[in-house]
Enzyme design. Structure first.
Site, PDB file in Angstrom:
ATOM      1  N   HIS A   3      42.857  33.982  10.546  1.00 50.70           N
ATOM      2  CA  HIS A   3      42.416  34.572   9.276  1.00 50.70           C
ATOM      3  C   HIS A   3      43.578  34.643   8.286  1.00 50.70           C
ATOM      4  O   HIS A   3      43.467  34.182   7.138  1.00 50.70           O
ATOM      5  CB  HIS A   3      41.851  35.972   9.536  1.00 50.70           C
ATOM      6  CG  HIS A   3      41.397  36.681   8.303  1.00 50.70           C
ATOM      7  ND1 HIS A   3      40.064  36.762   7.941  1.00 50.70           N
ATOM      8  CD2 HIS A   3      42.083  37.347   7.333  1.00 50.70           C
ATOM      9  CE1 HIS A   3      39.960  37.443   6.813  1.00 50.70           C
ATOM     10  NE2 HIS A   3      41.176  37.808   6.425  1.00 50.70           N
ATOM     11  N   GLU A   4      44.687  35.216   8.727  1.00 49.10           N
ATOM     12  CA  GLU A   4      45.821  35.384   7.818  1.00 49.10           C
ATOM     13  C   GLU A   4      46.431  34.050   7.427  1.00 49.10           C
ATOM     14  O   GLU A   4      46.889  33.880   6.290  1.00 49.10           O
ATOM     15  CB  GLU A   4      46.873  36.296   8.463  1.00 49.10           C
ATOM     16  CG  GLU A   4      46.404  37.719   8.729  1.00 49.10           C
ATOM     17  CD  GLU A   4      45.918  38.442   7.488  1.00 49.10           C
ATOM     18  OE1 GLU A   4      46.384  38.105   6.381  1.00 49.10           O
ATOM     19  OE2 GLU A   4      45.066  39.348   7.618  1.00 49.10           O
ATOM     20  N   HIS A  42      44.858  32.649   4.461  1.00 48.25           N
ATOM     21  CA  HIS A  42      45.409  33.145   3.193  1.00 48.25           C
ATOM     22  C   HIS A  42      46.681  32.384   2.813  1.00 48.25           C
ATOM     23  O   HIS A  42      46.920  32.111   1.628  1.00 48.25           O
ATOM     24  CB  HIS A  42      45.725  34.643   3.315  1.00 48.25           C
ATOM     25  CG  HIS A  42      44.527  35.525   3.278  1.00 48.25           C
ATOM     26  ND1 HIS A  42      43.578  35.458   2.276  1.00 48.25           N
ATOM     27  CD2 HIS A  42      44.118  36.523   4.117  1.00 48.25           C
ATOM     28  CE1 HIS A  42      42.642  36.376   2.493  1.00 48.25           C
ATOM     29  NE2 HIS A  42      42.944  37.014   3.610  1.00 48.25           N
TER      30      HIS A  42
END
Length: 600
Positions: free
Chosen positions: A393-394, A397
């Site tokens: 997920h990170e 980003h």
């Protein structure tokens, strides 16, 4: 105006006998090994307690030299000291600026009983979880359940006694009841602000600059999604009701029973041992797998910058370039391992945004911060499966930040529509549940040539979907509540909860005597009228994955289109327009519904 009461400052507790807490593991109830009571408000006294544990004397003259020497000798205790230090500082922050008579209350309520057994010193997560949930005994021999999530959640999930679960749920739902009056005043002021700015209500004001554009669009989205989930939610609720009837007889099923029986059914269906699964995810192997996936998907090449100037030896700097043109795209730092004094959360920070400056491009730079263990007993650190998902997920980003090609800083980096900014990160999570990608990022820690088995991959995907309708319904309930109070004036908050909960939760009644609005902080500060945003992003991410990557998770053509049409424009283009152009149609909720029902 009064401040919102801090839920962490509410240290009320309930008392139960061991029989009333049947089902909790022994470590929750028994005091094992050496004990250290850490409840002193004086920092130096706490420090002496910590140093006494480590048999280290404090010496100002040789402090630095002794610290290095003892770190090697007592390395197994290092993370215990870190955790104690953080507890100390948290207690001091609570006391700062308060009258001295308040200090004693903080100290009493912050007193922790630490069970420091040998296995806890080797596995930080093991001892940390035991510290948080070990239950203190009162003078009459009963166990204290403090009304904080780290003790409430295990009771609601594990306790076999229905009356205990009910009592805990009622008390937990009554916390900080004065907050309701404060919330009502906040809502009135927000509506007043919105009218001054020309909006009918605060919800329209909050959504005007987002993808949703209006409160009515949010209502339409949430109600349509909720209605589509009804059949699946009914089936899930019937399963847990049937299990309760089998185990407890004709007792009515309440909202307090959901965590316990959902966990029971999932355990019966999947027999998932996440301790075993963890052994297949060494940090370095997961990280190299993520790089490979992003290379194959987005045409990016990652190389570590050797000899880079960094703030800690564990920090790594990577350059990212385009595979075809070899042009530099951006840089990112990885600060993945825990240490003393480090920021305690996992997130991505935009250190430098990309932009055009006098014809030349400023290169974007990102930082990914996390709290993983580098080594345990001399072995490489292993990731729990939720940590693997979080890392994907990170890193989504990070990719979003460095691939943003907006010309102006205002639209660059992660300065994007809040309804849109989570979509690429949530999209990346899907690769954690596909067999091909799971085998790429996994390998048994003692022999990394042995990836995770296909049966486990399939079980993880099914486990992800299990009871997702009821869970999502609960989220939708809070989102609808948030929209209603911020789009309508003079709402009876308690009455709204009682009416709305059974309507959304397929007939499950709200527990009598509770008012969740008093302990629902997102409505108060930070996400007012925008609690829907996470679900909104999940729906769009599911639609993208289903249409473009479901049949070929390493589809380079689709990945490059996503990079160029969705990530590159940044905040300089309308998100709905970007997504519609990429998908070739308007976004739909159907793919999301298919994914949570397990049909996709």
């Amino acid at each position: 105006m009064q401040y919102i009461h801090n839920l962490d400052d509410d240290c009320s507790f309930l008392l139960f006998t061991d029989m009333e807490l049947e089902g909790l593991p022994p470590e929750f109830l028994k005091l094992q090994g050496n004990r250290l009571i850490l409840g002193c408000g004086n920092f130096m006294l706490r420090q002496k307690l910590i140093m006494k544990l480590l048999s280290i004397t404090i010496s100002k003259k040789k402090k630095k030299k002794k610290r290095k020497k003892k770190k090697r000798k007592d390395n197994q205790w290092h993370h215990v000291v870190v955790y104690m230090y953080r507890l100390t500082m948290a207690c001091l922050r609570k006391c700062r600026g308060r009258p001295k008579k308040y200090w004693g209350e903080v100290i009493r309520h912050d007193m922790l009983l630490l069970q420091l057994t040998e296995d806890m010193t080797h596995d930080r997560k093991v001892w940390r979880s035991r510290i948080k949930v070990s239950l203190e005994k009162s003078k009459d021999g009963k166990r204290k359940i403090i009304l904080k999530s780290h003790q409430i959640s295990p009771v609601l999930e594990l306790c076999k006694v229905g009356s205990t679960r009910r009592a805990v749920s009622i008390s937990y739902g009554r916390r900080c009841e004065a907050n309701v009056t404060i919330l009502e005043k906040l809502i009135q002021l927000r509506h007043k602000l919105a009218r001054l700015l020309g909006f009918a209500n605060y919800a329209d004001y909050a959504t005007d600059v987002r993808m949703a554009k209006s409160s009515s669009k949010v209502f339409e989205f949430l109600e349509s999604l909720s209605a589509s989930l009804n059949d699946l939610a009914y089936r899930e609720l019937s399963m847990v009701k049937a299990l309760k009837k089998k185990e407890e007889g004709e007792c009515p099923f309440g909202m307090e029973d959901l965590p316990y029986y959902v966990k029971r059914v999932k355990d019966q269906q999947f027999h998932m041992n996440f301790g075993v699964i963890k052994q297949y995810f060494p940090i370095n192997l997961v990280l190299s797998g993520i790089f490979k996936i992003c290379q194959d998907l987005f045409g990016l090449d990652f190389k570590e910058v050797e000899g880079a100037e960094v703030w800690h030896p564990d920090v790594q700097l990577f350059s990212t370039s385009d595979l075809s043109s070899k042009g530099l795209v951006g840089y990112f730092y990885l600060d993945l391992y825990s240490r003393v004094g480090k920021y305690a959360h996992t997130c991505v920070v935009a250190l430098q945004n990309g932009l055009l400056n006098n014809g030349s491009r400023q290169i974007p730079v990102a930082l990914l911060v996390s709290q993983f263990e580098k080594k345990v007993d001399g072995h490489p650190g292993l990731l729990q499966f939720p940590e693997v998902v979080n890392l994907f997920h990170e890193f989504g980003h990070v990719i979003h930040h460095i691939c943003n090609c907006a010309s102006f800083a205002k639209f660059s980096g992660l300065r994007l529509d809040p309804d849109f900014v989570e979509i690429p990160a949530l999209l990346m999570e899907n690769w954690c549940y596909e067999s091909l990608s799971l085998r790429l990022i996994s390998g048994f820690h003692q022999d990394i040539t042995k990836p995770i088995k296909d049966e486990l991959c399939k079980s993880l995907k099914k486990w992800r979907c299990s009871f997702s309708a009821l869970k999502l319904k609960q989220e939708i309930f809070y989102c609808l509540f948030d929209q209603i109070i911020h789009s309508t004036e003079n709402v009876d908050i308690s009455g709204l909860f009682k009416h709305l909960y059974p309507k959304v939760m397929v007939g499950l009644p709200l527990l009598e005597g509770i008012n969740p609005a008093s302990c629902f902080p997102r409505t108060a500060i930070g996400y007012e009228a925008t609690c829907y945003s996470h679900i909104w992003s999940e729906v769009f991410a599911a639609d993208i994955f289903a249409l473009k990557f479901h049949d070929d998770i390493f589809n380079l053509q689709a990945g490059l289109q996503f990079r160029n049409k969705v990530l590159a424009p940044g905040g300089g283009k309308d998100p709905i327009e970007m997504l519609s152009e990429f998908l070739g149609r308007d976004p739909s909720i159907q793919a999301f519904l298919d994914s949570i029902s397990g049909t996709n």
